[in-house]
Design a protein around this motif. Sequence first.
Motif, mmCIF file in Angstrom:
data_model
loop_
_atom_site.group_PDB
_atom_site.id
_atom_site.type_symbol
_atom_site.label_atom_id
_atom_site.label_comp_id
_atom_site.label_asym_id
_atom_site.label_seq_id
_atom_site.Cartn_x
_atom_site.Cartn_y
_atom_site.Cartn_z
ATOM 1 N N ASP A 163 0.822 -1.211 0.000
ATOM 2 C CA ASP A 163 0.000 0.000 0.000
ATOM 3 C C ASP A 163 0.855 1.259 0.000
ATOM 4 N N ALA A 164 2.038 1.168 0.603
ATOM 5 C CA ALA A 164 2.946 2.311 0.644
ATOM 6 C C ALA A 164 4.379 1.800 0.565
ATOM 7 N N ILE A 165 5.264 2.640 0.065
ATOM 8 C CA ILE A 165 6.659 2.250 -0.119
ATOM 9 C C ILE A 165 7.557 3.299 0.525
ATOM 10 N N LEU A 166 8.410 2.869 1.444
ATOM 11 C CA LEU A 166 9.458 3.712 2.023
ATOM 12 C C LEU A 166 10.729 3.467 1.218
ATOM 13 N N ASP A 169 5.968 1.742 -13.261
ATOM 14 C CA ASP A 169 5.257 0.467 -13.177
ATOM 15 C C ASP A 169 3.856 0.638 -12.607
ATOM 16 N N ASP A 170 3.715 1.557 -11.659
ATOM 17 C CA ASP A 170 2.441 1.749 -10.965
ATOM 18 C C ASP A 170 2.253 3.238 -10.690
ATOM 19 N N PRO A 171 1.561 3.959 -11.576
ATOM 20 C CA PRO A 171 1.408 5.409 -11.419
ATOM 21 C C PRO A 171 0.755 5.829 -10.099
ATOM 22 N N ASN A 172 0.013 4.911 -9.452
ATOM 23 C CA ASN A 172 -0.651 5.245 -8.190
ATOM 24 C C ASN A 172 0.176 4.890 -6.959
ATOM 25 N N ALA A 173 1.413 4.437 -7.156
ATOM 26 C CA ALA A 173 2.247 4.052 -6.015
ATOM 27 C C ALA A 173 2.430 5.236 -5.070
ATOM 28 N N ALA A 174 2.283 4.976 -3.761
ATOM 29 C CA ALA A 174 2.471 6.002 -2.734
ATOM 30 C C ALA A 174 3.866 5.813 -2.141
ATOM 31 N N VAL A 175 4.815 6.598 -2.611
ATOM 32 C CA VAL A 175 6.217 6.433 -2.226
ATOM 33 C C VAL A 175 6.626 7.548 -1.270
ATOM 34 N N VAL A 176 7.144 7.159 -0.110
ATOM 35 C CA VAL A 176 7.709 8.103 0.858
ATOM 36 C C VAL A 176 9.222 7.932 0.811
ATOM 37 N N VAL A 177 9.947 8.962 0.393
ATOM 38 C CA VAL A 177 11.397 8.833 0.265
ATOM 39 C C VAL A 177 12.078 9.174 1.583
ATOM 40 N N ILE A 178 13.223 8.534 1.813
ATOM 41 C CA ILE A 178 14.021 8.761 3.015
ATOM 42 C C ILE A 178 15.273 9.523 2.605
ATOM 43 N N LEU A 190 12.641 5.502 -7.934
ATOM 44 C CA LEU A 190 11.362 6.211 -7.848
ATOM 45 C C LEU A 190 10.689 6.281 -9.207
ATOM 46 N N ALA A 191 11.463 6.617 -10.231
ATOM 47 C CA ALA A 191 10.902 6.705 -11.581
ATOM 48 C C ALA A 191 10.359 5.358 -12.036
ATOM 49 N N ARG A 192 11.087 4.290 -11.730
ATOM 50 C CA ARG A 192 10.612 2.974 -12.165
ATOM 51 C C ARG A 192 9.389 2.537 -11.374
ATOM 52 N N LEU A 193 9.378 2.774 -10.071
ATOM 53 C CA LEU A 193 8.211 2.402 -9.267
ATOM 54 C C LEU A 193 6.952 3.105 -9.763
ATOM 55 N N LEU A 194 7.068 4.399 -10.074
ATOM 56 C CA LEU A 194 5.915 5.155 -10.565
ATOM 57 C C LEU A 194 5.595 4.800 -12.005
ATOM 58 N N ARG A 233 8.693 16.604 -6.453
ATOM 59 C CA ARG A 233 8.395 17.044 -7.822
ATOM 60 C C ARG A 233 8.415 15.869 -8.799
ATOM 61 N N ALA A 234 9.222 14.833 -8.470
ATOM 62 C CA ALA A 234 9.315 13.663 -9.340
ATOM 63 C C ALA A 234 8.183 12.674 -9.107
ATOM 64 N N GLY A 235 7.317 12.961 -8.130
ATOM 65 C CA GLY A 235 6.141 12.113 -7.947
ATOM 66 C C GLY A 235 6.038 11.414 -6.611
ATOM 67 N N ALA A 236 7.026 11.603 -5.709
ATOM 68 C CA ALA A 236 6.925 10.997 -4.380
ATOM 69 C C ALA A 236 5.726 11.571 -3.631
#
Length: 409
Positions: free
Chosen positions: A43-46, A71-80, A65-69, A94-97
Amino acid sequence: MLIDDDSDVHQAVAVLLGRAGIDMLGAPSPEDAYSLLERQRADAILLDLNFARGRTHGEEGFAALARLLGDDPNAAVVVITGHSGVRIAVAAMRAGAFDFVMKPWRNADLVERVQAAIAHRRRQDEIMALQRADGALSAPPRLLGASAAIEHVRDLVRRIAPTSASVLVTGPAGSGRSLAGRAIHYSSARAVGEVVEIEALSASDPADVEAAAGLARARDGTVLLRHADMLDTAAQVRLLARLPADARIVATAESSARLSPPLRARIATVEIAMPPLADRPGDAVLLARHFARVAEERHGKPVRGFTGEAEALIAATVWPDEVRGLASAVERAVVLGDGEPIGIEQPGLVPMAQSDDETPEKPRLNLEQSERSLIEAALKRHGFNISHAAGDLGLSRAALYRRMAKYGF
């Protein structure tokens, strides 16, 4: 899911999220994450932005990040990010995180951001489920591999999918043509509609009631038309007349050479060529590791990966039936295995002949090419972290550096 190469971080975050009632999947590298996400939903990706020791620029993380989005444009990615990484965090947003968290984080803050990402993703899923006629949601298809050839395909899918253009996916059977077609559908505005897979021969037959019903269901979705090049001229004319004008067509074929100009104009606004596995250096080993994990879960037979010799054989073999043939061989090896690392003597780990009159091609036992492919795969797998790649290959850091110099890395 947490993607981070630090096992201590994995342990700490798993305990922290577990206390909040959140299950965590762990991946030590982006390549491991892509494989795991193909098998399980998150559901979410750290996502940590740096995987190689001493690097702080975040290039590996931004690529992931670019590949995760993609593959899945709705991915909810929280970057560390590191303590001073505000600029990098803003760039990631800005890149979609979805959000970011700074090291060292406050536990309550991390949990709150993860919970917000999960809630956001579930809202997106609910909206999509309501929009779909059947209310069903499936995990996004993923084109696995780290080679330049498959990355080029992923880039084309990302650019083409949001449009309404018809697409012809060409390449050898078993190379992943239908998978690419489903990836195009999932990343398009038509993802709320159905993707209907139909054999071109059935779709061209006026008497095939089931095919006609499938074509009708795909009016708001996508028709995945398989083996379009297998039709003669008359059948191509019939097929063209039966294709719904308002459906998006994604077709598969070995090549476009046998398509008539009118049919090509309807189903091949854009053409994507799936590369054969032999043209994807390093990918055979990455895919074999993924297929071994899938087979382990499917059959309940734990495996401990492959020996170096087995991975060299996998990298050097010309696989009949391409990726599909490799998957079958790995599954056989897992089923027949005894829980030890799969070696070259393992029953099943050889290509099977297509028929009684056909023998599999001999492995291309070019040791230098095999060694180069293994080193490239290990470096990409571990984000060019020399210590981790050397450990994976069973080499010292100095030995790996010598081989990298030898092959021009």
